[in-house]
Design an enzyme around this catalytic site. Structure first.
Site, PDB file in Angstrom:
ATOM      1  N   HIS A   1     -10.314   1.137   2.426  1.00 50.24           N
ATOM      2  CA  HIS A   1     -10.024   2.163   3.437  1.00 50.24           C
ATOM      3  C   HIS A   1     -11.150   2.051   4.456  1.00 50.24           C
ATOM      4  CE1 HIS A   1      -8.393   6.124   4.845  1.00 50.24           C
ATOM      5  NE2 HIS A   1      -9.548   6.070   5.469  1.00 50.24           N
TER       6      HIS A   1
ATOM      7  N   HIS B   1       0.862  -1.197   0.000  1.00 51.66           N
ATOM      8  CA  HIS B   1       0.000   0.000   0.000  1.00 51.66           C
ATOM      9  C   HIS B   1       0.892   1.239   0.000  1.00 51.66           C
ATOM     10  CE1 HIS B   1      -3.728   2.262   1.594  1.00 51.66           C
ATOM     11  NE2 HIS B   1      -2.805   3.180   1.327  1.00 51.66           N
TER      12      HIS B   1
ATOM     13  N   HIS C   1      -4.205  -0.481   6.227  1.00 58.64           N
ATOM     14  CA  HIS C   1      -3.625   0.351   7.301  1.00 58.64           C
ATOM     15  C   HIS C   1      -4.463   0.335   8.584  1.00 58.64           C
ATOM     16  CE1 HIS C   1      -6.457   3.086   5.409  1.00 58.64           C
ATOM     17  NE2 HIS C   1      -5.653   3.431   4.444  1.00 58.64           N
TER      18      HIS C   1
ATOM     19  N   LYS D   1      -9.695  -0.464  -5.218  1.00 52.74           N
ATOM     20  CA  LYS D   1      -9.637   0.225  -3.930  1.00 52.74           C
ATOM     21  C   LYS D   1     -10.982   0.851  -3.607  1.00 52.74           C
ATOM     22  CE  LYS D   1      -7.981   2.281  -0.332  1.00 52.74           C
ATOM     23  NZ  LYS D   1      -6.738   2.524   0.353  1.00 52.74           N
TER      24      LYS D   1
ATOM     25  N   ASP E   1       1.615   2.751   3.454  1.00 50.61           N
ATOM     26  CA  ASP E   1       0.751   3.927   3.299  1.00 50.61           C
ATOM     27  C   ASP E   1       1.581   5.210   3.274  1.00 50.61           C
ATOM     28  OD1 ASP E   1      -1.571   5.345   2.853  1.00 50.61           O
ATOM     29  OD2 ASP E   1      -2.132   5.439   4.973  1.00 50.61           O
TER      30      ASP E   1
HETATM   31  C1  NCD Z   1      -3.436   9.288   2.060  1.00 50.68           C
HETATM   32  C2  NCD Z   1      -3.055  10.311   0.993  1.00 50.68           C
HETATM   33  O1  NCD Z   1      -2.498  11.358   1.337  1.00 50.68           O
HETATM   34  O2  NCD Z   1      -3.265  10.039  -0.200  1.00 50.68           O
HETATM   35  N1  NCD Z   1      -3.368   9.920   3.336  1.00 50.68           N
HETATM   36  C3  NCD Z   1      -3.199   9.310   4.529  1.00 50.68           C
HETATM   37  O3  NCD Z   1      -3.281   9.977   5.564  1.00 50.68           O
HETATM   38  N2  NCD Z   1      -2.953   8.023   4.615  1.00 50.68           N
HETATM   39  C4  NCD Z   1      -4.776   8.755   1.762  1.00 50.68           C
HETATM   40  C5  NCD Z   1      -5.105   7.529   2.553  1.00 50.68           C
HETATM   41  O4  NCD Z   1      -4.540   6.459   2.332  1.00 50.68           O
HETATM   42  O5  NCD Z   1      -5.976   7.612   3.427  1.00 50.68           O
HETATM   43 ZN    ZN Z   2      -3.200   5.169   1.735  1.00 48.57          ZN
END
Ligand code: NCD
Ligand code: ZN
Length: 347
Positions: A140, A17, A178, A103, A251
């Protein structure tokens, strides 16, 4: 007591991810991920989002073009589900190899999710098709109901969306992305198969206090937001257990410093510069470095039905420096643990 392990060799790992962005930011960040990982599941939340096989193939080509010609890094693309996406298009892209997963962003849950799904019923034909062909759904997992406390949105998502989803589509392969709570780890463990979870390095490393340490700390703000210490401990336990349902997903989500250090700062932490070292520290501290290969290199491919990578990487107990800042566009990105020294490094 056993002598501490100072060196480990594992199959080349993957990041299940990551946000690589596009344009000039892609040029800045792609090399960090490719240096550490053989493959990565690339999130589709660009503007506009990646919703067609043609767009996914073009984005994959831009990622490859951002890397040196001798890089063998393989981007694994994803399709951004919207209320109106056709099941045929999702399947076509999957059959062609344009993407390996779809996704699901609940609309308005996070960065660039405005086009996301408003109601699971709207995508029922797509989910049925994915279940039939064995295509992974990456989720998500947060509700967007403004009445739900921001720290409860993941746990409430399990009740309101994930349980109905797993009941309606019992054979659908779902990755709960995540995860940040004990409830999420427990829910994954309660399912015998078809449900896995990625765990980020930062959610294993910090709890929500890190956002408020002596003042507001925008570089520790991401979504899902970090939770209490007991949740962090539950995540460490799950990730370091060796259980095949948990695997590495950073992430890593770069934003310019000026966009985070603002009155309405963006969510997302950039960990790609030192991801493998950050995770190694956590596994080492938990006395579970022997479980690191399963988490980083074996469990993800098994869940996605892909081969493990050829080749290995070696990590050693030796200091590595996290850059203080990384120049990007006319500004910079502040990496997680900027300017600090980590106790592991990739040999
Ligand atoms: C991610 C992003 O900035 O694209 N931000 C985050 O806080 N993880 C989007 C996401 O995966 O929720
Ligand atoms: Zn993400």
């Amino acid at each position: 007591m056993n002598k501490p392990v100072d060196r480990i060799t594992l199959r080349r790992p993957d990041d299940w991810h990551v946000h690589l962005r596009d344009g000039p930011m892609l040029q800045v960040v792609a090399g960090y991920t490719a240096r550490q990982f053989a493959r990565a599941i690339v999130m589709p939340n660009l503007t506009p989002p990646v919703t067609t096989a043609v767009a996914a193939a073009a984005y994959a080509a831009r990622i490859r073009a951002a890397l040196p010609p001798d890089s063998d890094f393989q981007p694994l693309m994803t399709c951004y589900l919207t209320d109106t996406l056709e099941a045929d298009e999702v399947e076509r892209g999957w059959q062609q190899g344009a993407w390996v997963a779809a996704k699901l962003y609940p609309a308005h849950a996070t960065t660039n999710s405005a086009h996301g799904v408003t109601n699971l019923d709207a995508i029922a034909p797509v989910l049925e098709r994915m279940q039939r062909i064995g295509m992974v759904l990456a989720v998500h997992g947060e509700v967007t109901d403004p009445a739900v406390d921001v720290f409860d949105r993941e746990a409430v998502f399990i009740e309101r969306s994930l349980i109905p989803l797993t009941e309606r589509y019992p054979e659908l392969k779902i990755v709960f992305e995540h995860i940040t709570t004990a409830e999420a780890a427990d829910f994954v463990l309660s399912r015998p198969h078809h449900l896995g979870a990625t765990v980020t390095a930062h959610h294993l490393a910090i709890n929500r206090n890190a956002m408020f340490q002596g003042g507001i700390r925008p570089h520790h703000y991401c979504l899902p937001v970090a939770k209490r210490e007991r949740h962090r401990l539950a995540l460490v336990k799950a990730a370091t257990s060796g259980d095949a349902r948990f695997f590495l997903g950073t992430d890593s989500a770069p934003h310019l410093a000026r966009d985070k250090e603002s009155a309405c700062g963006c969510a997302g932490l950039f960990t790609a510069a030192s991801a493998i070292e950050l995770y190694a520290e956590i596994f080492d501290a938990a006395g579970a470095i022997d479980k690191f290969e399963a988490f980083a290199s074996l469990n993800g491919p098994a869940f996605y039905g892909l081969p493990v990578n050829a080749g290995t990487v070696t990590l050693e107990r030796s200091p590595s420096a996290v850059p203080a800042r990384i120049d990007a566009l006319d500004n910079y990105v502040v990496p997680f643990r900027a300017g600090e020294s980590l106790s592991w490094r990739m040999a």
